[in-house]
Design an enzyme around this catalytic site. Structure first.
Site, PDB file in Angstrom:
ATOM      1  N   ASP A 118      -5.351  71.699 -14.707  1.00  0.00           N
ATOM      2  CA  ASP A 118      -6.355  71.388 -15.300  1.00  0.00           C
ATOM      3  C   ASP A 118      -5.951  70.734 -16.535  1.00  0.00           C
ATOM      4  O   ASP A 118      -6.933  71.007 -17.383  1.00  0.00           O
ATOM      5  CB  ASP A 118      -7.065  72.526 -14.739  1.00  0.00           C
ATOM      6  CG  ASP A 118      -7.677  72.570 -14.099  1.00  0.00           C
ATOM      7  OD1 ASP A 118      -7.293  71.618 -12.609  1.00  0.00           O
ATOM      8  OD2 ASP A 118      -8.149  74.066 -13.302  1.00  0.00           O
ATOM      9  N   LYS A 140      -9.000  69.079  -7.314  1.00  0.00           N
ATOM     10  CA  LYS A 140      -9.965  70.467  -6.505  1.00  0.00           C
ATOM     11  C   LYS A 140     -11.273  70.565  -6.692  1.00  0.00           C
ATOM     12  O   LYS A 140     -11.302  69.975  -8.224  1.00  0.00           O
ATOM     13  CB  LYS A 140      -8.507  71.275  -7.298  1.00  0.00           C
ATOM     14  CG  LYS A 140      -8.052  71.690  -8.646  1.00  0.00           C
ATOM     15  CD  LYS A 140      -7.368  72.904  -8.348  1.00  0.00           C
ATOM     16  CE  LYS A 140      -7.427  73.143  -9.925  1.00  0.00           C
ATOM     17  NZ  LYS A 140      -8.427  74.085 -10.416  1.00  0.00           N
ATOM     18  N   CYS A 181      -7.364  79.211 -13.282  1.00  0.00           N
ATOM     19  CA  CYS A 181      -7.282  78.915 -12.395  1.00  0.00           C
ATOM     20  C   CYS A 181      -5.598  79.224 -12.210  1.00  0.00           C
ATOM     21  O   CYS A 181      -5.092  78.775 -11.327  1.00  0.00           O
ATOM     22  CB  CYS A 181      -7.387  77.284 -12.512  1.00  0.00           C
ATOM     23  SG  CYS A 181      -9.007  76.612 -12.347  1.00  0.00           S
TER      24      CYS A 181
END
Length: 229
Positions: free
Chosen positions: A25, A137, A170
């Site tokens: 991310d 995702k 995450c």
């Protein structure tokens, strides 16, 4: 190439042929000026501090023929994969403006956390190289409803070098799912952070080190990858 990596709770032995690097991310909405987190008034400085060490790690991994896999958090333009009404994932992301149209720093139009827009692009300082893999995702864990596990199995991966943001959300979620699948996860502490301060970050490091994997840093990995003359 066999590596002996200085880590906690103890040094760990790795084979470069069985390692892959995850970059989780590291995208505009989470770490760029004008992105979603910055627009929310949170401090993106700690996450931006990880850019340089992550860049060094990915460069060294490519040189050692280790796969580099980017995870990219985002949703379809119609938000149909955001979750059912009232679900926690939908509520959390609606609260931060998922799907909102924004002006990008370059003067274009983006949409918060929507795939195919500036917002979910990987930071230019960490742009994927030829042969790197980018996997979208739509939940915290990189393993949920993605091709990550199949991709790792195809590469013959048994160990994961984990970087990215945010540590307690995450990153930790992905490491937990890696643990459940019997991968050996190693988190690089200086290559992960979060905008809400050090407390959650440090707690996650302790949980990961004691229960889910190992904790090291970029300096130790780079030293292990450097051949001794």
């Amino acid at each position: 190439m066999r590596l002996s990596l200085d880590a906690g709770p103890a040094s760990v032995e790795l084979e470069t042929g069985g390692c892959a690097v995850l970059v989780i991310d590291m995208q505009n909405d989470f770490a760029a000026p004008g992105g979603m987190v910055d627009r929310a008034g949170l401090d993106i400085g700690p996450v931006r501090d990880t850019i340089e060490p992550i860049a060094r790690v990915t460069a060294a991994a490519r040189a050692a023929s280790m796969p580099v896999i980017y995870l990219q958090h985002g949703y379809r333009p119609d938000l149909s994969d955001l979750g059912a009404p009232g679900s926690k994932n939908r509520l959390i992301h609606e609260a931060v403006g998922v799907g909102d149209r924004i002006a990008t720093p370059a003067g274009g139009e983006g949409r918060a956390l929507v795939l195919g827009t500036w917002n979910t692009e990987i930071l230019p300082e960490l742009a994927p190289g030829p042969g790197d893999v980018v996997l979208p995702k739509n939940r915290y864990s990189g393993f949920y409803d993605t091709d990550l596990d199949a991709t790792l199995r195809r590469f013959g991966t048994t160990s994961l070098i984990v970087t990215g943001c945010t540590t307690s959300v995450c990153v930790e979620s992905t490491i937990r799912d890696a643990f459940f699948r019997d991968y050996l996860p190693v988190l690089l502490a200086d290559c992960t952070s979060e905008p809400l301060g050090r407390a959650n970050h440090e707690t996650s490091l302790a949980v990961i080190e004691h229960n889910l994997g190992w904790v090291s840093d970029s300096k130790s990995l780079l030293a292990a990858l450097t051949p001794v003359p």
